[in-house]
Write a protein that holds these residues in place. Structure first.
Motif, PDB file in Angstrom:
ATOM      1  N   SER A   1      -4.178   1.062  -9.313  1.00  0.00           N
ATOM      2  CA  SER A   1      -5.619   0.962 -10.716  1.00  0.00           C
ATOM      3  C   SER A   1      -5.140   2.434 -10.937  1.00  0.00           C
ATOM      4  N   ILE A   2      -5.771   2.860 -12.047  1.00  0.00           N
ATOM      5  CA  ILE A   2      -5.802   5.014 -12.707  1.00  0.00           C
ATOM      6  C   ILE A   2      -7.134   4.877 -11.513  1.00  0.00           C
ATOM      7  N   LEU A   3      -7.347   4.271 -11.664  1.00  0.00           N
ATOM      8  CA  LEU A   3      -8.760   4.770 -10.928  1.00  0.00           C
ATOM      9  C   LEU A   3      -8.381   4.742  -9.134  1.00  0.00           C
ATOM     10  N   TRP A   4      -8.803   3.786  -8.135  1.00  0.00           N
ATOM     11  CA  TRP A   4      -7.784   3.989  -7.459  1.00  0.00           C
ATOM     12  C   TRP A   4      -6.945   5.242  -7.491  1.00  0.00           C
TER      13      TRP A   4
ATOM     14  N   SER B   1     -15.995   9.750  -4.819  1.00  0.00           N
ATOM     15  CA  SER B   1     -15.102   8.659  -5.491  1.00  0.00           C
ATOM     16  C   SER B   1     -16.020   8.746  -7.005  1.00  0.00           C
ATOM     17  N   ALA B   2     -14.900   8.564  -8.237  1.00  0.00           N
ATOM     18  CA  ALA B   2     -15.718   8.073  -9.581  1.00  0.00           C
ATOM     19  C   ALA B   2     -15.540   6.937  -9.711  1.00  0.00           C
ATOM     20  N   LYS B   3     -16.110   6.334 -10.351  1.00  0.00           N
ATOM     21  CA  LYS B   3     -16.633   5.122 -10.869  1.00  0.00           C
ATOM     22  C   LYS B   3     -15.765   5.069 -12.028  1.00  0.00           C
ATOM     23  N   ARG B   4     -15.624   5.856 -13.206  1.00  0.00           N
ATOM     24  CA  ARG B   4     -14.931   6.018 -14.181  1.00  0.00           C
ATOM     25  C   ARG B   4     -13.883   6.668 -13.980  1.00  0.00           C
ATOM     26  N   ILE B   5     -12.570   6.635 -14.840  1.00  0.00           N
ATOM     27  CA  ILE B   5     -11.603   8.114 -15.243  1.00  0.00           C
ATOM     28  C   ILE B   5     -11.926   8.869 -16.083  1.00  0.00           C
ATOM     29  N   PRO B   6     -11.283  10.511 -16.047  1.00  0.00           N
ATOM     30  CA  PRO B   6     -12.089  10.301 -17.199  1.00  0.00           C
ATOM     31  C   PRO B   6     -11.275  10.516 -18.016  1.00  0.00           C
ATOM     32  N   GLY B   7     -11.096  11.218 -19.549  1.00  0.00           N
ATOM     33  CA  GLY B   7     -10.456  10.482 -20.950  1.00  0.00           C
ATOM     34  C   GLY B   7      -8.967  10.783 -20.665  1.00  0.00           C
ATOM     35  N   ALA B   8      -8.889  12.300 -20.368  1.00  0.00           N
ATOM     36  CA  ALA B   8      -7.551  12.910 -19.957  1.00  0.00           C
ATOM     37  C   ALA B   8      -6.300  12.112 -19.618  1.00  0.00           C
ATOM     38  N   TRP B   9      -7.182  11.522 -18.017  1.00  0.00           N
ATOM     39  CA  TRP B   9      -6.136  11.181 -17.326  1.00  0.00           C
ATOM     40  C   TRP B   9      -5.627   9.333 -18.281  1.00  0.00           C
ATOM     41  N   HIS B  10      -7.155   8.968 -18.439  1.00  0.00           N
ATOM     42  CA  HIS B  10      -6.926   7.465 -19.843  1.00  0.00           C
ATOM     43  C   HIS B  10      -5.794   7.742 -20.558  1.00  0.00           C
ATOM     44  N   GLN B  11      -5.801   8.929 -21.302  1.00  0.00           N
ATOM     45  CA  GLN B  11      -4.629   9.470 -22.361  1.00  0.00           C
ATOM     46  C   GLN B  11      -3.744   9.675 -22.122  1.00  0.00           C
ATOM     47  N   ALA B  12      -3.425  10.353 -20.684  1.00  0.00           N
ATOM     48  CA  ALA B  12      -1.964  10.514 -19.821  1.00  0.00           C
ATOM     49  C   ALA B  12      -1.533   9.355 -19.166  1.00  0.00           C
TER      50      ALA B  12
ATOM     51  N   TRP C   1       2.502   4.294 -17.702  1.00  0.00           N
ATOM     52  CA  TRP C   1       1.662   4.188 -16.509  1.00  0.00           C
ATOM     53  C   TRP C   1       1.590   2.758 -15.652  1.00  0.00           C
ATOM     54  N   ARG C   2       1.280   1.913 -16.383  1.00  0.00           N
ATOM     55  CA  ARG C   2       1.929   0.459 -16.069  1.00  0.00           C
ATOM     56  C   ARG C   2       3.157   0.418 -16.217  1.00  0.00           C
ATOM     57  N   ASP C   3       3.266   0.390 -17.384  1.00  0.00           N
ATOM     58  CA  ASP C   3       5.254  -0.210 -16.647  1.00  0.00           C
ATOM     59  C   ASP C   3       5.154   0.496 -16.501  1.00  0.00           C
ATOM     60  N   ARG C   4       5.791   1.696 -16.334  1.00  0.00           N
ATOM     61  CA  ARG C   4       6.278   1.989 -15.192  1.00  0.00           C
ATOM     62  C   ARG C   4       6.054   2.016 -14.244  1.00  0.00           C
ATOM     63  N   ALA C   5       5.289   1.736 -13.647  1.00  0.00           N
ATOM     64  CA  ALA C   5       4.306   0.921 -11.953  1.00  0.00           C
ATOM     65  C   ALA C   5       5.081  -0.041 -11.978  1.00  0.00           C
ATOM     66  N   ALA C   6       4.834  -1.020 -13.120  1.00  0.00           N
ATOM     67  CA  ALA C   6       5.747  -2.618 -12.941  1.00  0.00           C
ATOM     68  C   ALA C   6       6.804  -2.495 -12.098  1.00  0.00           C
ATOM     69  N   LEU C   7       7.632  -1.563 -13.436  1.00  0.00           N
ATOM     70  CA  LEU C   7       8.896  -1.014 -13.241  1.00  0.00           C
ATOM     71  C   LEU C   7       9.485  -0.727 -11.974  1.00  0.00           C
ATOM     72  N   TRP C   8       8.888   0.335 -11.162  1.00  0.00           N
ATOM     73  CA  TRP C   8       9.441   0.952 -10.304  1.00  0.00           C
ATOM     74  C   TRP C   8       8.918  -0.330  -9.078  1.00  0.00           C
ATOM     75  N   ASP C   9       7.902  -1.582  -9.503  1.00  0.00           N
ATOM     76  CA  ASP C   9       7.627  -2.185  -8.336  1.00  0.00           C
ATOM     77  C   ASP C   9       9.088  -3.404  -8.011  1.00  0.00           C
ATOM     78  N   ARG C  10       9.109  -3.097  -9.157  1.00  0.00           N
ATOM     79  CA  ARG C  10      10.164  -4.402  -9.326  1.00  0.00           C
ATOM     80  C   ARG C  10      11.822  -3.956  -8.443  1.00  0.00           C
ATOM     81  N   PHE C  11      11.639  -2.402  -8.983  1.00  0.00           N
ATOM     82  CA  PHE C  11      12.739  -2.383  -8.275  1.00  0.00           C
ATOM     83  C   PHE C  11      12.116  -2.317  -6.638  1.00  0.00           C
ATOM     84  N   VAL C  12      11.851  -1.587  -6.560  1.00  0.00           N
ATOM     85  CA  VAL C  12      11.310  -1.662  -4.771  1.00  0.00           C
ATOM     86  C   VAL C  12      11.244  -3.250  -3.980  1.00  0.00           C
ATOM     87  N   TRP C  13      11.115  -3.928  -4.893  1.00  0.00           N
ATOM     88  CA  TRP C  13      11.357  -5.324  -4.487  1.00  0.00           C
ATOM     89  C   TRP C  13      12.567  -5.692  -4.471  1.00  0.00           C
TER      90      TRP C  13
END
Length: 149
Positions: free
Chosen positions: A7-10, A23-34, A40-52
């Motif tokens: 997760s982005i928070l992780w 540790s923080a309980k929420r991500i800053p707005g700049a992180w969320h926007q970036a 990030w979610r789509d790219r992370a999912a694509l990376w996982d598929r590539f590794v799998w």
């Protein structure tokens, strides 16, 4: 690879932990926007598929190697059984030969990929290009998300 636990928070808290911060309980707005801007979610999912897929290719090579070894072992066992019968044919030897032949035939069937119905069905589905997934594994991407190829 973090998979479903990523997760982005992780990630944000990992960065903070390395810097010696709590540790923080929420991500800053700049992180969320970036994360949104860089998909990030789509790219992370694509990376996982590539590794799998890489892992699948590695395990497929290992299965082929094992299959070849099993085939050679099955031939050796069956030849050994024939040799034993030529040397001796008492009842104890016949029992041993029967066990050797049974194991040799089982290895040969396995090496020739004569599998049970479920495995055969899954392999057929996979060969036609469909993804075979374990139903108890969570999806890393929400159903409404599209993954571009």
């Amino acid at each position: 690879m973090r998979g479903a636990s990523r997760s982005i928070l992780w990630l944000y808290n990992s960065e903070r932990e390395e810097a010696g911060k709590s540790s923080a309980k929420r991500i800053p707005g700049a992180w969320h926007q970036a994360a949104k801007e860089w998909q990030w979610r789509d790219r992370a999912a694509l990376w996982d598929r590539f590794v799998w897929r890489e892992q699948d290719e590695l395990w497929e090579a290992r299965r082929i190697d094992l299959r070849d070894r099993q085939w050679l072992l099955s031939i050796a066992l069956l030849e050994k059984a024939s040799t034993l019968l030529e040397i001796k044919s008492d009842s104890e030897t016949v029992k041993d030969v029967a066990a050797i032949v049974q194991k040799g035939c089982a290895l040969a069937r396995q090496a020739a990929q004569l599998q049970d119905d479920l495995n055969a069905a899954l392999l057929t589905v996979d060969r036609f290009g469909y993804e075979v997934r374990q139903p108890n594994l969570p999806s890393l991407v929400d159903e409404e998300d599209e993954i571009p190829y």
